[in-house]
Design an enzyme around this catalytic site. Structure first.
Site, PDB file in Angstrom:
ATOM      1  N   LYS A  44       0.843  -1.204   0.000  1.00 44.78           N
ATOM      2  CA  LYS A  44       0.000   0.000   0.000  1.00 44.78           C
ATOM      3  C   LYS A  44       0.874   1.249   0.000  1.00 44.78           C
ATOM      4  CE  LYS A  44      -3.941   1.919   2.576  1.00 44.78           C
ATOM      5  NZ  LYS A  44      -4.807   1.734   3.767  1.00 44.78           N
ATOM      6  N   SER A  80      -9.746   1.482   2.784  1.00 42.53           N
ATOM      7  CA  SER A  80      -8.891   2.273   1.934  1.00 42.53           C
ATOM      8  C   SER A  80      -7.811   1.475   1.199  1.00 42.53           C
ATOM      9  CB  SER A  80      -8.219   3.369   2.764  1.00 42.53           C
ATOM     10  OG  SER A  80      -7.332   2.798   3.703  1.00 42.53           O
ATOM     11  N   SER A 128      -9.849  -0.851   7.030  1.00 42.25           N
ATOM     12  CA  SER A 128      -9.254  -0.661   5.706  1.00 42.25           C
ATOM     13  C   SER A 128      -8.447  -1.834   5.152  1.00 42.25           C
ATOM     14  CB  SER A 128      -8.365   0.591   5.705  1.00 42.25           C
ATOM     15  OG  SER A 128      -9.159   1.735   5.663  1.00 42.25           O
TER      16      SER A 128
END
Lengths: 96, 473
Positions: free
Chosen positions: B80, B155, B179
């Site tokens: 990420k 997310s 997330s």
């Protein structure tokens, strides 16, 4: 504490947070924040015992105050990310 | 039987093939690069695919050849865009860090590098982790590989989409209010949020510092366990890192608690049906099911949406166009701040900063922030009480399957409500895992569904054991 948020509060909050937005955006932010506050304000309803915050025992985590690495080891890499530098310093506009 | 394609292998399987020299790390990484080339144009999982993937893989092959390889050596994963890798761009999905190059490795990255992990690239995300659909990225929309008209969750939606499109064997995400678990659920993957403090946050760009944890998104529970074990451990660079401790014994027979009272309105009919079927599955596996009450869980979402924006407004104040990141010139120093933040932060980030600033301002602090922290403590106690009776708690991950792109992006509150089942584990600090439990058909597409298991502090072992049991069935 006054009830709810007013549109002029948004301008103050943006100033506090140092964010410039286009004039049209303030109205949208007001509507959004007002809606969210309307929802999260439900926690006012829950009764909590007076001493609730004391339940948790927080401890400070410290380390020895000694040299962690050779001085200047990361200076170039870190300054390399700064928008403007001069002789190993970060340059900002003068404030006085 | 035909051989399983390289891009369908689990970490456990790939690791065996690498160790026995049946395949090389270069071949494995090459297969993923090909798949990314093929699929990512449509899906948009990656913000950047690194140009040295094959060199990394070559070094992994050398490690294996010299007998120094471990279970993760040569395993290609996606990261990420919120976790620092020295010398590489890390933007937090934000324009304010568009060209920012990390000056050091996050602790988890340093640990995985030592294992010989191959980093494929950085994945798209909601700006600074603020969102549940990845639509808040400053760069692009990521599509769900199961149905490209739908979001991959958020997310960590780029991470979930990368694995689901078979463009990474596993991925790292971060979980502040769901997330990792929710995008894993939307994409049919396993997603783990570890105990707060189990995995170091050093080198993770902060959103809500008392809530954030790094966690893996994988194809199986066993794979999640492998990555978690490689990342965990005490780190002096993170003052909230927990001390290392001895492993505990996992119960032979599990008792799982269901907070039935919390599974009322607002849940999709198919999600609830699948959840109930999953409860039956656990019963058939010999798990004891017990109905429990979490008296204040209804207040979790409000509590979360007070604490998280408050922490965010404080954490994000450091992006001022002076030391690093985007700089836009203004009339004076204050002008520099106003212009840089104005140009650098997207709509959702501004919204949360304004909300957090309000919550923390004089006259409102006690009514919101202090109150939320008190409720948080009550929630901790509620969970501690529940865990006296059960080994784990089970809930859905999300009240609905993957929703349509654009469906919730105009109404922030409806987006927040998607986090109803995930935020509590972050508030309480306990570990939680999302595990695939089936599919539901929507408009002719099969959309994945998941269950969530939550265990007491530091009992990831219970989640892995129960998860493997459930997964095998």
């Amino acid at each position: 504490m006054k009830d709810g948020i007013e549109e002029k509060d948004i301008k103050n909050l943006l100033t506090l947070a140092r964010i410039k937005v286009s004039p049209g955006e303030e109205g949208k932010l007001f509507t959004d924040v007002q809606g969210i506050l309307g929802y999260i304000s439900e926690i006012q309803k829950i009764a909590v015992p007076e001493d609730t915050l004391e339940v948790r025992t927080l401890v400070n985590v410290m380390r020895e105050d000694d040299t962690v690495h050779e001085s200047g080891l990361y200076t170039d890499a870190i300054l390399g990310e700064a928008p403007k530098t001069e002789n190993g310093y970060i340059v900002v506009k003068k404030i006085l | 039987m035909s051989e399983k394609p390289l891009i369908d292998l689990t970490i456990v399987e790939a690791s065996e093939k690498l160790a026995s020299k049946e395949i090389s790390a270069v071949e494995l990484a090459g297969a993923y690069l090909e798949q990314i080339e093929l699929r990512d144009g449509e899906i948009g999982a990656y913000l950047e695919v690194y140009d040295d993937v094959l060199e990394q893989a070559k070094r992994a092959d050398e490690m294996i050849a010299s007998g120094k390889g471990g279970v993760l050596t040569g395993i290609p994963i996606a990261v990420k865009d919120l976790i620092l890798i020295e010398g590489r761009v890390v933007s937090a999905g934000s324009k304010i860090l568009e060209n920012y190059k990390a000056t050091y490795d996050a602790t988890v990255i340093a640990k995985l590098k030592k294992e010989g992990v191959v980093f494929l690239g950085r994945t798209n995300m909601d700006e600074f982790g603020m969102g549940s659909s990845t639509e808040n990225s400053a760069y692009k929309i990521t599509k769900n590989p199961h149905d490209t008209s739908r979001v991959p969750g958020g997310s960590s939606g780029g991470s979930s989409a990368a694995v689901a499109m078979r463009g990474a064997i596993a991925a790292l995400g971060t979980d502040t209010g769901g997330s990792v678990r929710q995008p894993a659920s939307f994409c049919g993957l396993v997603g783990l949020k570890p105990t707060y403090g189990a995995v170091s946050r050093n080198g993770l760009i902060a959103y809500g510092s008392s809530l954030d944890q790094i966690g893996p998104l994988t194809k199986t529970v066993a794979d999640a366990e492998i990555i978690f074990n490689a990342m965990k451990g005490h780190d002096p660079m993170d003052s909230t890192s927990l001390p290392d401790e001895e492993s505990k014994e996992v119960p032979k027979i599990f008792t799982v608690g269901i907070p039935r009272h919390f599974l009322g309105e607002g849940i999709d009919v198919e999600v609830l049906k699948n959840f109930n079927e999953s409860v039956e599955r656990l019963k058939e596996l010999g798990v004891t099911i017990k109905e429990i009450t979490l008296p204040n869980i209804n207040y979790s979402l409000s509590t979360y949406y007070i604490i998280a924006p408050a922490e965010a407004s404080s954490n994000l104040s450091k992006f001022d166009g002076v030391r690093y990141g985007l700089h836009v010139d203004g009339e004076n120093l204050l002008g520099d701040y106003l212009e840089s933040k104005g140009a650098g932060f997207g709509a959702e980030v501004r919204r949360r900063i304004v909300l957090g600033t309000y919550i923390l301002s004089h006259g409102y602090y006690d009514a919101y922030y202090t109150k939320a922290n008190k409720v948080r403590n009550i929630l901790r106690k509620d969970f501690a009480d529940a865990f006296k009776e059960v080994d784990a708690i089970m809930m859905p991950v999300s009240p609905m399957p993957a929703f349509k792109i654009g469906e919730k992006s105009e109404d922030p509150l409806s987006m927040y409500l998607a986090d109803i089942f995930t935020v509590t584990a972050n508030l309480v600090g306990v570990p939680a895992i999302s595990i695939p439990s089936g599919f539901t058909e929507r408009e002719g597409k099969q959309l994945p569904l998941s269950i969530q298991l939550i265990a007491p502090h530091r009992r990831e072992d219970i989640l892995f054991a129960l998860g493997k049991l459930f997964e095998r069935k």
